[in-house]
Scaffold this active site. Structure first.
Site, PDB file in Angstrom:
ATOM      1  N   THR A 279     -65.852  40.872   1.770  1.00  0.00           N
ATOM      2  CA  THR A 279     -65.802  40.393   3.138  1.00  0.00           C
ATOM      3  C   THR A 279     -65.634  38.886   3.113  1.00  0.00           C
ATOM      4  O   THR A 279     -66.222  38.216   2.274  1.00  0.00           O
ATOM      5  CB  THR A 279     -67.067  40.752   3.945  1.00  0.00           C
ATOM      6  OG1 THR A 279     -67.026  40.088   5.204  1.00  0.00           O
ATOM      7  CG2 THR A 279     -68.330  40.369   3.235  1.00  0.00           C
ATOM      8  N   ILE A 280     -64.828  38.374   4.012  1.00  0.00           N
ATOM      9  CA  ILE A 280     -64.706  36.916   4.094  1.00  0.00           C
ATOM     10  C   ILE A 280     -65.904  36.321   4.819  1.00  0.00           C
ATOM     11  O   ILE A 280     -66.122  35.121   4.786  1.00  0.00           O
ATOM     12  CB  ILE A 280     -63.382  36.469   4.756  1.00  0.00           C
ATOM     13  CG1 ILE A 280     -63.306  36.919   6.206  1.00  0.00           C
ATOM     14  CG2 ILE A 280     -62.195  36.928   3.945  1.00  0.00           C
ATOM     15  CD1 ILE A 280     -62.141  36.302   6.969  1.00  0.00           C
ATOM     16  N   ASP A 281     -66.699  37.170   5.465  1.00  0.00           N
ATOM     17  CA  ASP A 281     -67.867  36.703   6.220  1.00  0.00           C
ATOM     18  C   ASP A 281     -69.084  36.456   5.334  1.00  0.00           C
ATOM     19  O   ASP A 281     -70.032  35.814   5.753  1.00  0.00           O
ATOM     20  CB  ASP A 281     -68.247  37.712   7.300  1.00  0.00           C
ATOM     21  CG  ASP A 281     -67.114  37.996   8.261  1.00  0.00           C
ATOM     22  OD1 ASP A 281     -66.313  37.068   8.508  1.00  0.00           O
ATOM     23  OD2 ASP A 281     -67.019  39.128   8.754  1.00  0.00           O
TER      24      ASP A 281
ATOM     25  N   GLY B   7     -61.093  45.321   7.017  1.00  0.00           N
ATOM     26  CA  GLY B   7     -60.167  44.218   7.261  1.00  0.00           C
ATOM     27  C   GLY B   7     -59.645  43.578   5.992  1.00  0.00           C
ATOM     28  O   GLY B   7     -60.070  43.892   4.885  1.00  0.00           O
TER      29      GLY B   7
ATOM     30  N   GLU C   8     -69.188  46.366   5.151  1.00  0.00           N
ATOM     31  CA  GLU C   8     -70.368  47.125   5.550  1.00  0.00           C
ATOM     32  C   GLU C   8     -70.078  48.594   5.874  1.00  0.00           C
ATOM     33  O   GLU C   8     -70.761  49.491   5.391  1.00  0.00           O
ATOM     34  CB  GLU C   8     -71.012  46.432   6.751  1.00  0.00           C
ATOM     35  CG  GLU C   8     -72.341  47.008   7.134  1.00  0.00           C
ATOM     36  CD  GLU C   8     -73.011  46.207   8.237  1.00  0.00           C
ATOM     37  OE1 GLU C   8     -74.191  46.480   8.484  1.00  0.00           O
ATOM     38  OE2 GLU C   8     -72.371  45.330   8.844  1.00  0.00           O
TER      39      GLU C   8
ATOM     40  N   ARG D 219     -53.425   7.959  17.536  1.00  0.00           N
ATOM     41  CA  ARG D 219     -53.459   8.153  18.989  1.00  0.00           C
ATOM     42  C   ARG D 219     -54.880   8.073  19.481  1.00  0.00           C
ATOM     43  O   ARG D 219     -55.823   8.535  18.840  1.00  0.00           O
ATOM     44  CB  ARG D 219     -52.871   9.527  19.346  1.00  0.00           C
ATOM     45  CG  ARG D 219     -51.396   9.590  19.015  1.00  0.00           C
ATOM     46  CD  ARG D 219     -50.808  10.834  19.547  1.00  0.00           C
ATOM     47  NE  ARG D 219     -49.375  10.838  19.196  1.00  0.00           N
ATOM     48  CZ  ARG D 219     -48.614  11.883  19.317  1.00  0.00           C
ATOM     49  NH1 ARG D 219     -49.111  12.998  19.784  1.00  0.00           N
ATOM     50  NH2 ARG D 219     -47.352  11.827  18.977  1.00  0.00           N
TER      51      ARG D 219
END
Length: 164
Positions: free
Chosen positions: A124-126, A10, A102, A161
Site C-alpha cells: 500500500t502506498i498509504d 489499487g 487490507e 512572482r
C-alpha cells in the site's frame, strides 16, 4: 508443487517487481507458477495465465501489474466464495501468494483459516497496514511526491512572482 500469485486492490509501485521475484524464486525451487488475473476475480472466474521467466522478463520498468487487479472480495458473496474455493483446488494450487492491501490480505487470511495455503504480501502506498514498519510502494510514493513538491517550489522561486 504449483504456486499461484495475484495482485489485488489499487496500484502501487513495485507490484511487477514482487511478481517477478515470486516467479524467479518459485522456478528456481522447481515449482510451477500460475498468475491469477485481476486479483481474487481470477480465482472466482478461473482466469489464469502460466508464468515463466519469459513472461516476467522486462517487467521491472512497467507500472501497474502484469496480472491486473480488482477489488473483488469473494467473502462478500457466498456463491463467489464457493467458486473460489473450488477453483483453488481445480487449479491444483499448493499455495497462493496474494499481493495487496487490507481487503486483499483480509481475504487471504480468511482463506488460510479455511484451510488453504495462502501467504500475504502487504502493499500500500498509504503504509497503513499493521505488522510491518514499511510496505513496498510507500517509500516510492513519498519520494515522488517530495520530488514534485521540490520541483514546484524551485519553479515558483524562479518566476519571482508576488501577490499584489
Amino acid at each position: 508443487m504449483k504456486v499461484g500469485v495475484l495482485t489485488g486492490g489499487g496500484d502501487c509501485p513495485g507490484l511487477n517487481t514482487v511478481i517477478r521475484a515470486v516467479v524467479r524464486t518459485s522456478l528456481r525451487e522447481g515449482y510451477d507458477v500460475l498468475g491469477l488475473l485481476n486479483g481474487w476475480r481470477g480465482l472466482v472466474d478461473n482466469n489464469t495465465t502460466p508464468l515463466n521467466l519469459s513472461s516476467v522478463s522486462g517487467i521491472l520498468h512497467r507500472g501497474g501489474t502484469i496480472l491486473g487487479s480488482s477489488r473483488t472480495n469473494p467473502y462478500k458473496d457466498p456463491v463467489a466464495l464457493e467458486k473460489a474455493k473450488k477453483n483453488f483446488k481445480a487449479m491444483g494450487l499448493d499455495a497462493l501468494i496474494a499481493i495487496g492491501g487490507e481487503d486483499t490480505l483480509g481475504v487471504a487470511s480468511k482463506l488460510y483459516k479455511d484451510g488453504f495455503n495462502v501467504v500475504g504480501v502487504p502493499k500500500t502506498i498509504d503504509n497503513d497496514l499493521s505488522g510491518t514498519d514499511f510496505t513496498f510502494g510507500f517509500d516510492t510514493a513519498v519520494n515522488i511526491a517530495m520530488e514534485a513538491i521540490d520541483r514546484l517550489h524551485s519553479t515558483a522561486e524562479s518566476h519571482r512572482r508576488r501577490a499584489e
